[in-house]
Every structure is written in structure tokens, then in C-alpha cells.
Design an enzyme around this catalytic site. Structure first.
Site, PDB file in Angstrom:
ATOM      1  N   SER A 107       0.915  -1.299  -0.087  1.00 17.46           N
ATOM      2  CA  SER A 107      -0.055   0.085   0.157  1.00 17.46           C
ATOM      3  C   SER A 107       0.858   1.275  -0.131  1.00 17.46           C
ATOM      4  CB  SER A 107      -0.855  -0.008   1.119  1.00 17.46           C
ATOM      5  OG  SER A 107      -2.033   0.857   1.182  1.00 17.46           O
ATOM      6  N   ASP A 212      -9.986  -4.484  -5.143  1.00 13.38           N
ATOM      7  CA  ASP A 212      -9.470  -3.519  -3.929  1.00 13.38           C
ATOM      8  C   ASP A 212     -10.091  -2.044  -4.168  1.00 13.38           C
ATOM      9  OD1 ASP A 212      -7.897  -1.788  -2.351  1.00 13.38           O
ATOM     10  OD2 ASP A 212      -5.983  -2.649  -3.056  1.00 13.38           O
ATOM     11  N   HIS A 242      -7.837  -5.347  -0.431  1.00 19.68           N
ATOM     12  CA  HIS A 242      -6.575  -4.857  -0.095  1.00 19.68           C
ATOM     13  C   HIS A 242      -5.320  -5.318   0.222  1.00 19.68           C
ATOM     14  CE1 HIS A 242      -4.127  -1.103  -0.224  1.00 19.68           C
ATOM     15  NE2 HIS A 242      -4.149  -0.987   1.201  1.00 19.68           N
TER      16      HIS A 242
END
Length: 267
Positions: A107, A212, A242
């Protein structure tokens, strides 16, 4: 379970706590860059899988995150966090000079890993980017507001496994408050720098969930396409949300990651 040990390093903006996982006869070093608002302790299962593949694993809590110093979820310059990763790399490679280094970023940590790789490619054997914030990110639209609204992360967007979301909500080391303007501005600046930076020449693996919602795959692709080199690989997982390392198919994801790393290290 492999119990991690701790070390502290001097970061650009305070002392950072680094978790270490080790096994017998290590053959390489894995550095993990965690995502926004979370901490390295959430990577216990990942670290154990890496150690089983003969890695020495080091995962810092970024400034303002987890057990490291700093205002919570606040930083003004992503380059300082990139520099912290380099400080850690220098320290651990001085202790293990013969071991190659693989950088794994998730991320926001994927953004940091991409930027690190642009600046320090010569120190890496390979890079793994998990749902990286690259290209464009809809959360940055919050900067248009005079006062940043509180938009908490929906735990259901993390994984199809409801226990992952429940653990996230209950974790006292996770930041559950609103985004901070300085942090969003620093992320925006970093994305612009990455877009204008060099191509990644080392082996790169990009993994992303098709579903996601936090970091949509299509938005990330606009950034990946700017920096991908010739030795680039991707896996987009149908139904994946995610946190692929915490998804219902996490074994498949880790097997793909370890296969890529093994190929990169043996090439």
C-alpha cells in the site's frame, strides 16, 4: 510461531522500532515497508513464510506509526521515510554483507518501496509491490477540503476474511483517526516524484486484488506503467481486496511471491 525480536534505529525524525524474524542458515534479507496507519506487527504470518524460505526479515514501524516515535500517522516528507529504509538496509547489510536484499512494500509502503528502488536500485536484488499506492489515489481528493473530513477505513475492504477486519479495528497500534493534511500532501509529492523518476531495472513483482476499493488496481496501473522495466511481473487476483497477505487466498499469493523471489535470487 517465530517470536520477533526488536531493535531501534535512529530515523530522520525520531527513534524507530524494527521487528526482526530470523531462522537458521539465512540466505537473503527481506525488508518490509508496511502501509499507512498500520505497523510491522501485522506481518507476522508473512515474516514466518519468508523465514521458512531462508530470509532474515526486518520490518520497521515508520515514523508516527506503531511503536516508533512521532505524531501518529503524520509525516511531512516521504523521502525521509525512504531515507530511514536506507539507514536500516545499511545497518543490516553491514551485519550480513553476503546476503542479497529484497524489498517488500504494501500500500503506502509499496509507494515508499518504489521510490526507494528508484533511488537505490544498486542495493536491491528484487522488489515486491503489494497493492501499492502509485499513479493516482482517490484519497488525495480530501486535500480539496478546507478541513480534512474523518473518513475511517471500512475494515470490510481489507479482506474477504472478516476476522482480518475485526483484528484491525481492535488493534491499538493501528491509527483509526482521520488523515492529516501534511501526510496526504507528502504522499502526493512522492507520487509526483515517482512519476518523474527512473525506470525500475531490477526484477519487480506487482500483486493486486481485482476488488481493491482502497487502492484500485486501475489507478495503480497508471503509475506502474510509468516506471516498469523489462523484468516486470504482475498477478491480479480475482475477488481480492486490499490486503492480499491477509486474504482468503493468502497462501496462493505468498507462493507467487516466493516463486518470484527465488527466481530473482537465482538469476
Amino acid at each position: 510461531m517465530i517470536e520477533p525480536t526488536d531493535r531501534e534505529i535512529a530515523g530522520r525524525h525520531g527513534t524507530l522500532v524494527v521487528r526482526e524474524w530470523a531462522g537458521a542458515n539465512p540466505g537473503w534479507i527481506a525488508l518490509i515497508a508496511h502501509g499507512y496507519g498500520e505497523h510491522s506487527g501485522r506481518y507476522q504470518w508473512v515474516a514466518e513464510r519468508l523465514v521458512a524460505a531462508r530470509a532474515l526479515v526486518y520490518a520497521p514501524d515508520h515514523v508516527g506509526h506503531g511503536r516508533s516515535e512521532g505524531e501518529r500517522a503524520h509525516f511531512t516528507d516521504a523521502e525521509a521515510i525512504v531515507a530511514d529504509l536506507e539507514t536500516l538496509r545499511q545497518q543490516v547489510t553491514a551485519e550480513h554483507p553476503d546476503l542479497p536484499v529484497v524489498l517488500i512494500g504494501h500500500s503506502m509502503g509499496g509507494m515508499l518501496a518504489a521510490r526507494y528502488a528508484q533511488e537505490h536500485q544498486e542495493h536491491l536484488a528484487a522488489v515486491v509491490l503489494s497493492a501499492p499506492v502509485l499513479g493516482t489515489w482517490h484519497v488525495l481528493d480530501l486535500l480539496e477540503h478546507d478541513e480534512i473530513p474523518d473518513t475511517p477505513i471500512d475494515p470490510a475492504t481489507l479482506s474477504r476474511d472478516p476476522e482480518v477486519g475485526a483484528a484491525y479495528v481492535a488493534d491499538p497500534l493501528v491509527w483509526h483517526g482521520p488523515f492529516k493534511r501534511a501526510t496526504l500532501k507528502a504522499i502526493d509529492d512522492c507520487l509526483l516524484a515517482i512519476n518523474e523518476g527512473p525506470i525500475l531495472e531490477k526484477p519487480v513483482l506487482w500483486v493486486h486484488g481485482e476488488d481493491d476499493e482502497l487502492v484500485p488496481e486501475a489507478d495503480t496501473r497508471t503509475g506502474i506503467d510509468r516506471i516498469r522495466g523489462d523484468d516486470f511481473h504482475e498477478h491480479i487476483y480475482p475477488g481480492g481486496r486490499h490486503e492480499l497477505f491477509n486474504e482468503t487466498n493468502k497462501e496462493e499469493v505468498m507462493n507467487d511471491v516466493l516463486t518470484f523471489i527465488a527466481r530473482a535470487l537465482n538469476s
